[in-house]
Structure formats: C-alpha cells, structure tokens
Design a protein around this motif. Sequence first.
Motif, mmCIF file in Angstrom:
data_model
loop_
_atom_site.group_PDB
_atom_site.id
_atom_site.type_symbol
_atom_site.label_atom_id
_atom_site.label_comp_id
_atom_site.label_asym_id
_atom_site.label_seq_id
_atom_site.Cartn_x
_atom_site.Cartn_y
_atom_site.Cartn_z
ATOM 1 N N UNK A 38 0.633 -1.105 0.100
ATOM 2 C CA UNK A 38 -0.009 0.187 0.148
ATOM 3 C C UNK A 38 0.839 1.196 -0.058
ATOM 4 N N UNK A 39 0.727 2.030 -0.979
ATOM 5 C CA UNK A 39 1.430 3.346 -0.989
ATOM 6 C C UNK A 39 0.378 4.481 -0.487
ATOM 7 N N UNK A 40 0.992 5.222 0.250
ATOM 8 C CA UNK A 40 0.174 6.533 0.829
ATOM 9 C C UNK A 40 0.314 7.678 -0.314
ATOM 10 N N UNK A 41 -0.529 8.495 -0.266
ATOM 11 C CA UNK A 41 -0.458 9.619 -0.917
ATOM 12 C C UNK A 41 0.884 10.616 -0.701
ATOM 13 N N UNK A 42 1.437 11.191 -1.816
ATOM 14 C CA UNK A 42 2.612 11.912 -1.536
ATOM 15 C C UNK A 42 2.102 13.023 -0.641
ATOM 16 N N UNK A 43 3.192 13.645 0.345
ATOM 17 C CA UNK A 43 2.820 14.633 1.300
ATOM 18 C C UNK A 43 4.170 15.031 1.059
ATOM 19 N N UNK A 44 4.501 16.443 1.014
ATOM 20 C CA UNK A 44 5.917 17.241 0.967
ATOM 21 C C UNK A 44 7.014 16.359 0.513
ATOM 22 N N UNK A 45 6.751 15.804 -0.692
ATOM 23 C CA UNK A 45 7.835 14.918 -1.445
ATOM 24 C C UNK A 45 8.018 13.708 -0.897
ATOM 25 N N UNK A 46 7.125 13.135 0.114
ATOM 26 C CA UNK A 46 7.615 11.790 0.682
ATOM 27 C C UNK A 46 6.185 11.113 0.684
ATOM 28 N N UNK A 47 6.062 9.712 0.838
ATOM 29 C CA UNK A 47 5.008 8.822 0.783
ATOM 30 C C UNK A 47 5.330 7.536 1.644
ATOM 31 N N UNK A 48 4.266 7.223 2.413
ATOM 32 C CA UNK A 48 4.453 6.037 3.229
ATOM 33 C C UNK A 48 4.158 4.716 2.268
#
Length: 109
Positions: A38-48
């Motif tokens: 599962x890839x999270x939504x990009x936030x500030x150039x990072x994603x979970x």
Amino acid sequence: GDGRVALKRSLEFILKENGVRVVDAETPEALVVTGNVTLGKPINGQQTIQLRWVLHLPDGTELGTVEQENQIPAGSLDKTWGEAALFAAEGAFEGLAALMEKAPPISAK
C-alpha cells in the motif's frame, strides 16, 4: 512500478540464500507467502509504503503476518523498484523465518 515482479524475485532470492526450498507452484506440502503493498498519498515529497506479508499453511490457514512500513521519496517506486525490493525482502525474512519455525510438520497426503 514493477513491484509485483521485483518483490517476488527478491523474496525468492533471499529465501534461497537462507536455505529455504522454493517451489514454483503450490503443493500440498508447501507453505505459501502472499504480499500486499500500500502506497500512501505523496505529502511534502514523501509517501508512506506499507508491506504486509502473510504466511499460509498449505490448506490456506494463515500462520502469521509480517508488516513493514517506511517513508520513501514520492514516486520513487512508480517505475522500477531496484534495490528497494531486495531491502524489503531482506527486512521481511527474519519475521517470515520465525513464522516458518512455528509451522507444524507438513507431510504430503
């Protein structure tokens, strides 16, 4: 990206390197590993990224899970996973090995 293929190849490599016999198809005496990413939504150039590996007995019963989570540069796995797949497989191996040790003896019917 190519995560489905890269993770499978990397996990097979790590298992074999650690003396685990790997088969190409399910058999009545083989444990089965499945995985979910599962890839999270990009936030500030990072994603979970979250990986969940599940070890199943031959009858489909879940023996246990190994979960991993990390922050990665956004979009870095959109194409090729490269070494990231190998690092993920290496990280999962310790937990999977512990689960394999707990598996009951399995014999062909």
